[in-house]
Motif scaffolding. Structure first.
Motif, PDB file in Angstrom:
ATOM      1  N   ARG A 235       0.840  -1.205   0.000  1.00 13.88           N
ATOM      2  CA  ARG A 235       0.000   0.000   0.000  1.00 13.88           C
ATOM      3  C   ARG A 235       0.872   1.251   0.000  1.00 13.88           C
ATOM      4  N   ALA A 236       1.917   1.247   0.836  1.00 10.75           N
ATOM      5  CA  ALA A 236       2.810   2.403   0.916  1.00 10.75           C
ATOM      6  C   ALA A 236       3.474   2.673  -0.427  1.00 10.75           C
ATOM      7  N   THR A 237       3.866   1.610  -1.131  1.00 11.09           N
ATOM      8  CA  THR A 237       4.521   1.757  -2.430  1.00 11.09           C
ATOM      9  C   THR A 237       3.567   2.325  -3.467  1.00 11.09           C
ATOM     10  N   PHE A 238       2.370   1.773  -3.531  1.00  9.79           N
ATOM     11  CA  PHE A 238       1.404   2.235  -4.528  1.00  9.79           C
ATOM     12  C   PHE A 238       0.915   3.653  -4.225  1.00  9.79           C
ATOM     13  N   GLU A 243       1.607   7.100 -11.000  1.00  9.43           N
ATOM     14  CA  GLU A 243       1.277   6.067 -11.980  1.00  9.43           C
ATOM     15  C   GLU A 243       2.423   5.870 -12.966  1.00  9.43           C
ATOM     16  N   GLY A 244       3.057   6.969 -13.340  1.00  6.50           N
ATOM     17  CA  GLY A 244       4.180   6.884 -14.263  1.00  6.50           C
ATOM     18  C   GLY A 244       5.368   6.160 -13.671  1.00  6.50           C
ATOM     19  N   GLU A 245       5.648   6.439 -12.401  1.00 12.31           N
ATOM     20  CA  GLU A 245       6.766   5.781 -11.717  1.00 12.31           C
ATOM     21  C   GLU A 245       6.503   4.284 -11.558  1.00 12.31           C
ATOM     22  N   LEU A 246       5.262   3.939 -11.243  1.00 11.28           N
ATOM     23  CA  LEU A 246       4.916   2.519 -11.097  1.00 11.28           C
ATOM     24  C   LEU A 246       4.990   1.802 -12.446  1.00 11.28           C
ATOM     25  N   ALA A 247       4.531   2.465 -13.488  1.00 10.49           N
ATOM     26  CA  ALA A 247       4.579   1.862 -14.822  1.00 10.49           C
ATOM     27  C   ALA A 247       6.032   1.649 -15.254  1.00 10.49           C
ATOM     28  N   ASN A 248       6.890   2.598 -14.948  1.00 11.00           N
ATOM     29  CA  ASN A 248       8.300   2.469 -15.288  1.00 11.00           C
ATOM     30  C   ASN A 248       8.952   1.337 -14.507  1.00 11.00           C
ATOM     31  N   ALA A 249       8.603   1.242 -13.202  1.00  9.57           N
ATOM     32  CA  ALA A 249       9.148   0.171 -12.362  1.00  9.57           C
ATOM     33  C   ALA A 249       8.695  -1.193 -12.861  1.00  9.57           C
ATOM     34  N   LYS A 250       7.426  -1.278 -13.265  1.00 11.69           N
ATOM     35  CA  LYS A 250       6.893  -2.539 -13.790  1.00 11.69           C
ATOM     36  C   LYS A 250       7.605  -2.924 -15.084  1.00 11.69           C
ATOM     37  N   ALA A 251       7.839  -1.942 -15.949  1.00 13.90           N
ATOM     38  CA  ALA A 251       8.530  -2.220 -17.208  1.00 13.90           C
ATOM     39  C   ALA A 251       9.955  -2.702 -16.953  1.00 13.90           C
ATOM     40  N   ASN A 252      10.619  -2.115 -15.956  1.00 11.79           N
ATOM     41  CA  ASN A 252      11.978  -2.551 -15.615  1.00 11.79           C
ATOM     42  C   ASN A 252      11.987  -3.988 -15.096  1.00 11.79           C
ATOM     43  N   ARG A 278      -0.737  -8.182  -8.195  1.00 10.28           N
ATOM     44  CA  ARG A 278      -0.516  -9.246  -9.175  1.00 10.28           C
ATOM     45  C   ARG A 278      -0.245  -8.672 -10.568  1.00 10.28           C
ATOM     46  N   ALA A 279      -0.905  -7.557 -10.884  1.00 15.19           N
ATOM     47  CA  ALA A 279      -0.652  -6.913 -12.173  1.00 15.19           C
ATOM     48  C   ALA A 279       0.757  -6.320 -12.210  1.00 15.19           C
ATOM     49  N   PHE A 280       1.205  -5.786 -11.087  1.00 17.89           N
ATOM     50  CA  PHE A 280       2.522  -5.150 -11.031  1.00 17.89           C
ATOM     51  C   PHE A 280       3.650  -6.169 -11.167  1.00 17.89           C
ATOM     52  N   ILE A 281       3.505  -7.341 -10.535  1.00 17.92           N
ATOM     53  CA  ILE A 281       4.600  -8.317 -10.532  1.00 17.92           C
ATOM     54  C   ILE A 281       4.499  -9.326 -11.671  1.00 17.92           C
ATOM     55  N   HIS A 282       3.433  -9.291 -12.448  1.00 22.24           N
ATOM     56  CA  HIS A 282       3.233 -10.261 -13.537  1.00 22.24           C
ATOM     57  C   HIS A 282       4.474 -10.346 -14.418  1.00 22.24           C
TER      58      HIS A 282
END
Length: 498
Positions: A235-238, A243-252, A278-282
């Protein structure tokens, strides 16, 4: 001297993987052979200091590689590890020592006095129940008691080693795995994640302080393949990252393609958080576990294949874990206390013989959790026995209300507690955390609640905050919310009418 199981197994692993890197973090890098050599030196010093076999040794910890040198050193010397975080206030440490009566203290970050006596050398408690609890003792884990005083749960080598084997059968950690430790290594969850990695010859990367930005950056940079977290961290991370930072982290993460499995537990995950994680770590797999310190953790698991069909349950028990749901009303379908029986249960609470007896009922450990058993073998936790709110004669479990609130528009997280009321007996109070970048509309929340929750279970008042209060384990703390409501003058969410 009797050789302890964990000492033997870790010593064998260190010999097998001698040249591989075992521990990194805080500017320290140790191969398996270096870890073993240093641990043997600590064991030698402890023996020279007069450590008595099966006696507790307080080990100061803060997710540092040298903490695991101290762990193995104590076990090689025949002692019992009692981990205490370095930031723990002196008054709390004194209360812990009053329970455990540790003979010595090890703090390998203390350059002046890394090893010191906590009681007179040669002095040994003669209490028979204490000696019995400490026989084959591996760990003393301090948990919060209902009185505010810590309970000292003793976990044996046999129990904890057996639970490690159970978890390995599920997770299959390999020598090329990299595990990032963000869970405190003073608690069972963080300890088993660490030891499982070290037994398999993997690399354990420690992080002393959790930071959302550093956390997601390290996952990709370090090629982390295995991870254990609690929902509060997610929760703290999200909440902290855009949204952009999370999308970039997911892409990495996907570009590195190393993350294989994530284990989460300690508190209810919630549907929205589960889906987002689950979507983030997929395509990595998520395992949602349920367990307690006293059971060596990990008694139930909701496996990746079950999230879509059994969301909101704790899954099914691991092989060898027996359970029953005991209701005072003998209602087989209604909620009752979840009780467990397995080879991995604690030996008892050190210094609390009566409390140890009260924790068991005919050999079954009383979890204190209210559960519902479904016909398909899955189990749901619906609250805590001591947390049940009685409002106007109606019994309400906070977890049920929290789950309903997190299904409402704009609500990322919720925590519910009961407060005393002269008319209703208790009132239902809720703290809501809005989704990142959004606001909570009381009218929309109430409209959704009306569809999914009986009226008498609706909160009497809702408050909005940036985060849920947590205790020293990192889990949300309902008691802290009750204290906050009792001591702070805060306005409830406008336009809320119970």
């Amino acid at each position: 001297m009797k050789q302890n199981i964990l000492a033997t197994r870790l010593e064998q692993a260190a010999s097998t993987y001698s040249d591989r890197v075992a521990l990194t973090g805080e500017g320290v890098k140790l191969t398996y052979s270096e870890w073993l050599d240093r641990s043997r030196q600590i064991a030698k010093h402890l023996t020279e200091f007069g450590l008595i076999e099966h006696e507790p040794v307080m080990v100061k910890c803060s997710n540092h590689p040298l903490d695991f040198v101290a762990f193995l050193g104590v076990w090689l010397a025949g002692g019992v590890v009692a981990p205490v975080h370095r930031t723990t206030p002196d008054a709390v440490v004194s209360a812990m020592q009053a329970k455990a009566d540790c003979q010595l203290c090890v703090d390998l970050l203390d350059e002046v006095e890394p090893l010191k006596a906590l009681r007179v050398q040669g002095e040994l408690a003669s209490d028979a129940s204490r000696r019995q609890n400490l026989e084959d003792g591996a760990l003393i884990i301090f948990t919060s008691g209902s009185t505010g005083l810590p309970k000292a749960a003793v976990l044996s080598h046999a129990a904890f080693s057996g639970k490690l084997d159970q978890n390995q059968r599920l997770l299959s950690i390999q020598s090329d795995d990299v595990t990032m430790l963000v869970l405190n290594n003073t608690f069972s969850f963080g300890i088993w994640v660490s030891l499982l990695t070290l037994l398999a010859g993997g690399r354990l990367l420690t992080q002393a302080k959790f930071s959302p930005a550093d956390f997601v950056e390290s996952l990709a940079r370090e090629g982390v393949s295995f991870l254990g977290v609690v929902p509060t961290m997610v929760r703290a991370t999200f909440s902290a990252l855009s949204e952009g930072e999370l999308a970039n982290a997911k892409a990495n993460l996907q570009a590195v393609a190393r993350l294989r499995s994530v284990v989460i537990g300690g508190e209810p995950l919630g549907k929205d958080l589960s889906q987002s994680l689950r979507a983030f770590i997929h395509p990595a797999a998520l395992f949602d576990i349920y367990g307690l310190t006293e059971t060596s953790t990990c008694d139930f698991v909701l496996q990746p294949r079950d999230f879509d069909t059994h969301e909101g349950t704790i899954g099914q028990p691991f092989p060898g874990i027996e359970y029953r749901v005991v209701s005072a009303a003998d209602d087989e379908e209604g909620p009752g206390e979840l009780q467990l029986r397995s080879p991995y249960l604690m030996s008892g609470y050190l210094g609390d013989e009566e409390l140890s007896k009260a924790a068991f009922e005919d050999g079954w450990f009383r979890t204190g959790d209210l559960a519902v058993r479904h016909s398909d073998g899955y189990v749901s936790i619906v609250g805590r026995l001591k947390d049940v709110i009685v409002r106007g004669g109606n019994k309400v479990t906070p977890v049920e209300v929290e789950r309903a609130l997190t299904r409402c528009p704009g609500v990322a997280a919720a925590l519910v507690t009961g407060t005393s009321d002269p008319v209703m007996g208790q009132r239902i109070q809720a703290l809501l955390v809005p989704k990142a970048g959004g606001e909570i509309d009381a009218l929309l929340v109430r409209a959704e609640l009306t569809k999914i929750l009986e009226k008498f279970k609706h909160p009497d008042a809702c408050f909005v905050g940036t985060e849920l209060p947590t205790g020293r384990t990192g889990k949300v703390d309902r008691g802290q919310l009750a204290k906050w409501l009792a001591t702070q003058s805060v306005a409830p969410l406008p336009f809320w009418k119970a």
